[in-house]
Design a protein around this motif. Structure first.
Motif, PDB file in Angstrom:
ATOM      1  N   MET A  74      85.017  22.744  48.950  1.00 59.36           N
ATOM      2  CA  MET A  74      83.828  22.088  48.406  1.00 59.36           C
ATOM      3  C   MET A  74      83.930  21.955  46.889  1.00 59.36           C
ATOM      4  N   LEU A  75      84.306  23.040  46.214  1.00 58.90           N
ATOM      5  CA  LEU A  75      84.394  22.998  44.754  1.00 58.90           C
ATOM      6  C   LEU A  75      85.505  22.056  44.302  1.00 58.90           C
ATOM      7  N   GLN A  76      86.624  22.052  45.007  1.00 62.09           N
ATOM      8  CA  GLN A  76      87.719  21.148  44.658  1.00 62.09           C
ATOM      9  C   GLN A  76      87.334  19.686  44.900  1.00 62.09           C
ATOM     10  N   ALA A  77      86.607  19.424  45.972  1.00 57.81           N
ATOM     11  CA  ALA A  77      86.173  18.060  46.255  1.00 57.81           C
ATOM     12  C   ALA A  77      85.206  17.557  45.191  1.00 57.81           C
ATOM     13  N   ALA A  78      84.285  18.417  44.762  1.00 59.96           N
ATOM     14  CA  ALA A  78      83.340  18.025  43.709  1.00 59.96           C
ATOM     15  C   ALA A  78      84.095  17.635  42.443  1.00 59.96           C
ATOM     16  N   ALA A  79      85.157  18.386  42.122  1.00 57.98           N
ATOM     17  CA  ALA A  79      85.933  18.096  40.915  1.00 57.98           C
ATOM     18  C   ALA A  79      86.815  16.872  41.088  1.00 57.98           C
ATOM     19  N   ALA A  80      87.305  16.621  42.305  1.00 53.95           N
ATOM     20  CA  ALA A  80      88.264  15.536  42.533  1.00 53.95           C
ATOM     21  C   ALA A  80      87.603  14.167  42.658  1.00 53.95           C
ATOM     22  N   SER A  81      86.379  14.127  43.179  1.00 49.85           N
ATOM     23  CA  SER A  81      85.738  12.836  43.454  1.00 49.85           C
ATOM     24  C   SER A  81      85.272  12.150  42.174  1.00 49.85           C
ATOM     25  N   ARG A  82      85.513  10.849  42.090  1.00 51.07           N
ATOM     26  CA  ARG A  82      85.018  10.064  40.950  1.00 51.07           C
ATOM     27  C   ARG A  82      83.532   9.784  41.055  1.00 51.07           C
ATOM     28  N   THR A  83      82.968   9.957  42.234  1.00 49.26           N
ATOM     29  CA  THR A  83      81.534   9.747  42.446  1.00 49.26           C
ATOM     30  C   THR A  83      80.894  11.063  42.875  1.00 49.26           C
ATOM     31  N   PRO A  84      79.595  11.225  42.654  1.00 51.45           N
ATOM     32  CA  PRO A  84      78.940  12.485  43.017  1.00 51.45           C
ATOM     33  C   PRO A  84      79.065  12.797  44.501  1.00 51.45           C
ATOM     34  N   VAL A  85      79.372  14.051  44.802  1.00 47.57           N
ATOM     35  CA  VAL A  85      79.459  14.479  46.199  1.00 47.57           C
ATOM     36  C   VAL A  85      78.075  14.852  46.704  1.00 47.57           C
ATOM     37  N   VAL A  86      77.958  14.912  48.033  1.00 45.57           N
ATOM     38  CA  VAL A  86      76.701  15.285  48.665  1.00 45.57           C
ATOM     39  C   VAL A  86      76.987  16.273  49.789  1.00 45.57           C
ATOM     40  N   ALA A  87      76.154  17.284  49.914  1.00 42.98           N
ATOM     41  CA  ALA A  87      76.135  18.136  51.102  1.00 42.98           C
ATOM     42  C   ALA A  87      74.951  17.652  51.932  1.00 42.98           C
ATOM     43  N   ALA A 147      77.789  23.453  40.687  1.00 43.25           N
ATOM     44  CA  ALA A 147      78.853  22.447  40.686  1.00 43.25           C
ATOM     45  C   ALA A 147      78.315  21.088  41.123  1.00 43.25           C
ATOM     46  N   ILE A 148      77.392  21.102  42.077  1.00 46.23           N
ATOM     47  CA  ILE A 148      76.762  19.843  42.507  1.00 46.23           C
ATOM     48  C   ILE A 148      75.997  19.217  41.348  1.00 46.23           C
ATOM     49  N   LYS A 149      75.245  20.039  40.627  1.00 43.18           N
ATOM     50  CA  LYS A 149      74.523  19.507  39.463  1.00 43.18           C
ATOM     51  C   LYS A 149      75.492  18.966  38.419  1.00 43.18           C
ATOM     52  N   ASP A 150      76.593  19.670  38.185  1.00 43.46           N
ATOM     53  CA  ASP A 150      77.548  19.284  37.150  1.00 43.46           C
ATOM     54  C   ASP A 150      78.157  17.911  37.412  1.00 43.46           C
ATOM     55  N   VAL A 151      78.259  17.511  38.685  1.00 41.81           N
ATOM     56  CA  VAL A 151      78.834  16.194  39.002  1.00 41.81           C
ATOM     57  C   VAL A 151      77.746  15.192  39.402  1.00 41.81           C
ATOM     58  N   ASP A 160      62.699  24.799  47.283  1.00 42.99           N
ATOM     59  CA  ASP A 160      62.214  25.355  46.014  1.00 42.99           C
ATOM     60  C   ASP A 160      63.344  26.037  45.242  1.00 42.99           C
ATOM     61  N   HIS A 161      64.155  26.827  45.943  1.00 38.85           N
ATOM     62  CA  HIS A 161      65.245  27.540  45.256  1.00 38.85           C
ATOM     63  C   HIS A 161      66.219  26.553  44.631  1.00 38.85           C
ATOM     64  N   ALA A 162      66.610  25.534  45.388  1.00 38.74           N
ATOM     65  CA  ALA A 162      67.565  24.556  44.867  1.00 38.74           C
ATOM     66  C   ALA A 162      66.960  23.780  43.693  1.00 38.74           C
ATOM     67  N   VAL A 163      65.698  23.416  43.794  1.00 33.40           N
ATOM     68  CA  VAL A 163      65.042  22.686  42.702  1.00 33.40           C
ATOM     69  C   VAL A 163      64.991  23.546  41.446  1.00 33.40           C
ATOM     70  N   ARG A 164      64.630  24.800  41.600  1.00 33.22           N
ATOM     71  CA  ARG A 164      64.586  25.693  40.433  1.00 33.22           C
ATOM     72  C   ARG A 164      65.980  25.876  39.825  1.00 33.22           C
ATOM     73  N   ARG A 165      66.974  25.948  40.671  1.00 27.43           N
ATOM     74  CA  ARG A 165      68.328  26.225  40.188  1.00 27.43           C
ATOM     75  C   ARG A 165      68.974  25.008  39.524  1.00 27.43           C
ATOM     76  N   ILE A 166      68.865  23.825  40.156  1.00 26.61           N
ATOM     77  CA  ILE A 166      69.640  22.672  39.665  1.00 26.61           C
ATOM     78  C   ILE A 166      68.809  21.436  39.356  1.00 26.61           C
ATOM     79  N   GLY A 167      67.506  21.488  39.617  1.00 26.00           N
ATOM     80  CA  GLY A 167      66.654  20.361  39.256  1.00 26.00           C
ATOM     81  C   GLY A 167      66.350  19.441  40.421  1.00 26.00           C
ATOM     82  N   ILE A 168      65.188  18.826  40.370  1.00 27.07           N
ATOM     83  CA  ILE A 168      64.685  17.984  41.447  1.00 27.07           C
ATOM     84  C   ILE A 168      65.610  16.808  41.750  1.00 27.07           C
ATOM     85  N   GLU A 169      66.385  16.344  40.744  1.00 24.86           N
ATOM     86  CA  GLU A 169      67.247  15.172  40.918  1.00 24.86           C
ATOM     87  C   GLU A 169      68.455  15.453  41.797  1.00 24.86           C
ATOM     88  N   HIS A 170      68.685  16.716  42.152  1.00 27.22           N
ATOM     89  CA  HIS A 170      69.904  17.070  42.882  1.00 27.22           C
ATOM     90  C   HIS A 170      69.610  17.693  44.238  1.00 27.22           C
TER      91      HIS A 170
END
Length: 339
Positions: free
Chosen positions: A195-208, A230-234, A269-279
Motif C-alpha cells: 500500500m505504501l509503495q503504491a501510494a508513492a509509485a502512482s502519479r495520481t492519488p490512490v484510494v482505499a 500517506a494517503i493524505k500526502d498523495v 471521525d478518526h480519519a477526518v481528525r487524522r487526515i482531514g475531511i478531503e481525504h
C-alpha cells in the motif's frame, strides 16, 4: 426538526457507494426487489444515487490457466454491469456523467475490477477494462498475486507471509499503465508495504475503496495512522466501509452483534481528525460481507446522513464524504491520462 434537515440534505447530495459486490455467475439484472442488499429498488428507497458495482475475482493459482479464467470472468462481469443500465439508470464512467445522472433524477451504474490477479502478466487488459467503463482496479484480494502482496496471505494457496516485499516490478508497471489509461489505483487488500509503495509509485492519488482505521480496530485489512498519513500526502482517499470485523473487535467464540452506524462513524471521525475531511469517504461492501445493524441494505442509506448531521458535519462536508472527494479523484485520474 433534525430529521427533516437530514432528509433534505440527503436528497440534495449525490450519494455514491464506491464498493458493492454482485453475485456471480448467472446473476439476474436487479430490476425489482431481490434478496441482495443492493438492487435498484432499494437504491431508490434509500436515496442512494449511484453505486460502483464490482467485478470481483477470487484469488486462484498463479498460472496461465488461472489468469485466463479470471480475465474472462472480469470482462464478462464488466459487460454484465454495463448491461444493467437503461431507462432511468445511466451507465457512468466519469465524474461528469455521475453528476448528470443525479441532475436528471437517474441512478448511476458504475463498475470496477477487484483483484489485479485477472490481469495476469498482460498489461493490455487494463486498457480493455477502462474501455468497458471501469473506474478503478483493486491491486489484490486475499492472497498474493503477481502484482503485489496481500494484507491477508492465503496459506491454502501456498502463500508465505510475503511474496514480493510489497509491489513486484510487474505491479509497478501495472500502476504506471493504470495512470496512463485513467484507472484509479485501489490499495484495499494490499499489504502495508504494498500500500505504501503504491501510494508513492502512482502519479495520481490512490484510494482505499473499502477499509477502516487500525487505530480503532486492529485488523490486517485496516489502515494504520501512518498509512492514513500517506494517503493524505498523495491527496488520496480512504473510504470507510461497513464490515463489522473491521469496525470493532469481537470476543472469540462468541456470536458478537453486528457493528452499528455509530461504530462506523467513529472510524469516519478518526480519519477526518487524522487526515482531514478531503481525504475520507464512505462505502458499504454490501453483498461482499458489509452491513450494519442499522444500515443493513441500500434502502436504509439515509441513516448515514442523519448520523453525520447529528455529529455536527455540515451539508458541504456530508457531500464530500458521500461523493465529492471520490469525484475529485476520478477527475484527477482523467486529467492525468490526457496529459
Amino acid at each position: 426538526m433534525q430529521d427533516r434537515e437530514a432528509a433534505a440534505i440527503h436528497a440534495a447530495t449525490l450519494t455514491l457507494d464506491t464498493h458493492v459486490d454482485i453475485p456471480w455467475p448467472n446473476t439476474p439484472n436487479p430490476e425489482g426487489e431481490t434478496q441482495r442488499r443492493v438492487d435498484f429498488q432499494k437504491m431508490r428507497r434509500g436515496g442512494l444515487n449511484a453505486v460502483i458495482f464490482i467485478a470481483y475475482l477470487p484469488q486462484g493459482p498463479l498460472n496461465e490457466a488461472g489468469h485466463a479464467e479470471a480475465a474472462a470472468r472480469a470482462e464478462a462481469m464488466l459487460r454484465h454491469i454495463r448491461g444493467t443500465a437503461g431507462g432511468d439508470r445511466d451507465f457512468c464512467a466519469d465524474a461528469a456523467s455521475l453528476e448528470a445522472a443525479k441532475a436528471k433524477g437517474h441512478l448511476g451504474v458504475v463498475c470496477a475490477v477487484e483483484n489485479g490477479y485477472a490481469m495476469g502478466e498482460d498489461l493490455s487488459r487494463l486498457a480493455l477494462w477502462k474501455s468497458l467503463g471501469a473506474t478503478y482496479v483493486t491491486l489484490t484480494h486475499n492472497g498474493h498475486n503477481l502484482l503485489a502482496d496481500s494484507a491477508i496471505p492465503r496459506q491454502d494457496l501456498g502463500d508465505a507471509e510475503m511474496r514480493h516485499g510489497g509491489l513486484s516490478a510487474l505491479g509497478r508497471a501495472a500502476i504506471a499503465e493504470m495512470n496512463r489509461v485513467g484507472l484509479l489505483v485501489d490499495v484495499s487488500h494490499a499489504s502495508r508495504d504494498a500500500m505504501l509503495q503504491a501510494a508513492a509509485a502512482s502519479r495520481t492519488p490512490v484510494v482505499a475503496t473499502h477499509a477502516c482505521c487500525r487505530a480503532l480496530c486492529d485488523h490486517p485489512r485496516n489502515l494504520d495512522d501512518e498509512q492514513l498519513d500517506a494517503i493524505k500526502d498523495v491527496a488520496g482517499l480512504v473510504q470507510i466501509t461497513a464490515v463489522s470485523g473491521f469496525l470493532k473487535k469481537g470476543r472469540e467464540g462468541v456470536n458478537n452483534p453486528p457493528a452499528s452506524v455509530a461504530d462506523y462513524m467513529d472510524h469516519v471521525d478518526h480519519a477526518v481528525r487524522r487526515i482531514g475531511i478531503e481525504h475520507v469517504g464512505m462505502s458499504s461492501d454490501f453483498d461482499g460481507g458489509g452491513w450494519l445493524s442499522d444500515w443493513p441494505d441500500a434502502a436504509r442509506s439515509k441513516a448515514l446522513t442523519a448520523e453525520l448531521l447529528r455529529r455536527g458535519y455540515s451539508a458541504r462536508e456530508i457531500g464530500l464524504l458521500w461523493s465529492g472527494n471520490f469525484l475529485r479523484l476520478m477527475r484527477n485520474a482523467a486529467l492525468a491520462a490526457r496529459a
